[in-house]
Scaffold this motif. Structure first.
Motif, short mmCIF file in Angstrom:
data_model
loop_
_atom_site.label_atom_id
_atom_site.label_comp_id
_atom_site.label_asym_id
_atom_site.label_seq_id
_atom_site.Cartn_x
_atom_site.Cartn_y
_atom_site.Cartn_z
N ASP A 87 -3.56 -2.55 -3.09
CA ASP A 87 -3.57 -3.42 -4.27
C ASP A 87 -3.60 -4.88 -3.80
O ASP A 87 -3.57 -5.16 -2.60
CB ASP A 87 -2.37 -3.13 -5.18
N SER A 88 -3.65 -5.81 -4.74
CA SER A 88 -3.77 -7.23 -4.39
C SER A 88 -2.59 -7.75 -3.58
O SER A 88 -2.76 -8.54 -2.65
CB SER A 88 -3.93 -8.08 -5.66
N LYS A 89 -1.40 -7.30 -3.92
CA LYS A 89 -0.21 -7.76 -3.21
C LYS A 89 -0.24 -7.32 -1.74
O LYS A 89 -0.01 -8.12 -0.83
CB LYS A 89 1.06 -7.22 -3.89
N GLU A 90 -0.56 -6.06 -1.53
CA GLU A 90 -0.63 -5.56 -0.15
C GLU A 90 -1.76 -6.23 0.63
O GLU A 90 -1.61 -6.55 1.81
CB GLU A 90 -0.79 -4.04 -0.15
N MET A 91 -2.89 -6.48 -0.04
CA MET A 91 -4.01 -7.15 0.63
C MET A 91 -3.61 -8.56 1.03
O MET A 91 -3.96 -9.03 2.12
CB MET A 91 -5.25 -7.17 -0.26
N GLN A 92 -2.87 -9.25 0.18
CA GLN A 92 -2.41 -10.59 0.52
C GLN A 92 -1.52 -10.55 1.76
O GLN A 92 -1.64 -11.40 2.65
CB GLN A 92 -1.66 -11.22 -0.65
N THR B 255 -7.78 -10.93 -1.02
CA THR B 255 -9.23 -10.93 -0.89
C THR B 255 -9.74 -9.54 -1.27
O THR B 255 -8.94 -8.62 -1.44
CB THR B 255 -9.66 -11.33 0.55
N ASP B 256 -11.04 -9.40 -1.40
CA ASP B 256 -11.57 -8.12 -1.87
C ASP B 256 -11.68 -7.06 -0.78
O ASP B 256 -11.44 -5.89 -1.02
CB ASP B 256 -12.92 -8.31 -2.58
N VAL B 257 -12.05 -7.47 0.42
CA VAL B 257 -12.24 -6.49 1.49
C VAL B 257 -12.01 -7.15 2.85
O VAL B 257 -12.31 -8.33 3.03
CB VAL B 257 -13.66 -5.86 1.42
N LEU B 258 -11.43 -6.39 3.75
CA LEU B 258 -11.26 -6.83 5.13
C LEU B 258 -11.76 -5.73 6.05
O LEU B 258 -11.68 -4.54 5.71
CB LEU B 258 -9.79 -7.12 5.45
#
Length: 135
Positions: free
Chosen positions: A29-34, A47-50
């Motif tokens: 989710d957005s929080k984990e991606m941050q 961000t959308d993808v890493l």
């Protein structure tokens, strides 16, 4: 379920088309991606993808890891009028190209051209990088 079995098979076909090596695919989710973005890239934002390529020290190792933000994928799909699954596929192609060494920030348009070619091959809607190319 994040993706249907059919869509997982579709992503597998994209990966196999581009490389014989395995790829780890992680949905967050957005929080984990941050958190990942801050830890790995010192960027305190989502961000959308890493993508995280593995060093090619052993042919048996996977090509690398792709991390996709499902929250942003849903938002972008709605905004652009295509399906969530199509957005996931677009993000996956983008990340796979990074794993293969492409870098749109430092090349002369090679990544954009390759992405456009793959999007057409897999009959997907235009991605951000391709739309930017056409503007």
């Amino acid at each position: 379920m994040i993706l249907s079995d059919e869509k997982c098979d579709f992503l597998e076909s994209i990966a196999s088309f581009l490389s014989p090596k395995d790829v780890e695919l992680v949905f967050v989710d957005s929080k984990e991606m941050q958190e990942i973005n801050l830890e790995q890239r010192k960027q305190d934002k989502t961000t959308d993808v890493l993508s995280f390529p593995l060093e090619n020290i052993d042919e048996s190792l996977p090509l690398g890891s792709v991390v996709i933000n499902v929250d942003l994928a849903k938002e972008k799909a709605k905004e652009l009028g295509h399906s969530y699954e199509e957005e996931i596929s677009l993000l996956f192609i983008h990340a796979m190209l990074h794993l293969l060494g492409f870098d749109h920030e430092n090349d002369n348009g090679e990544m954009r051209e390759k992405e456009k070619e793959l999007i057409e091959h897999f009959n997907l809607p235009k991605s951000l990088i391709v739309r930017t190319l056409e503007d």
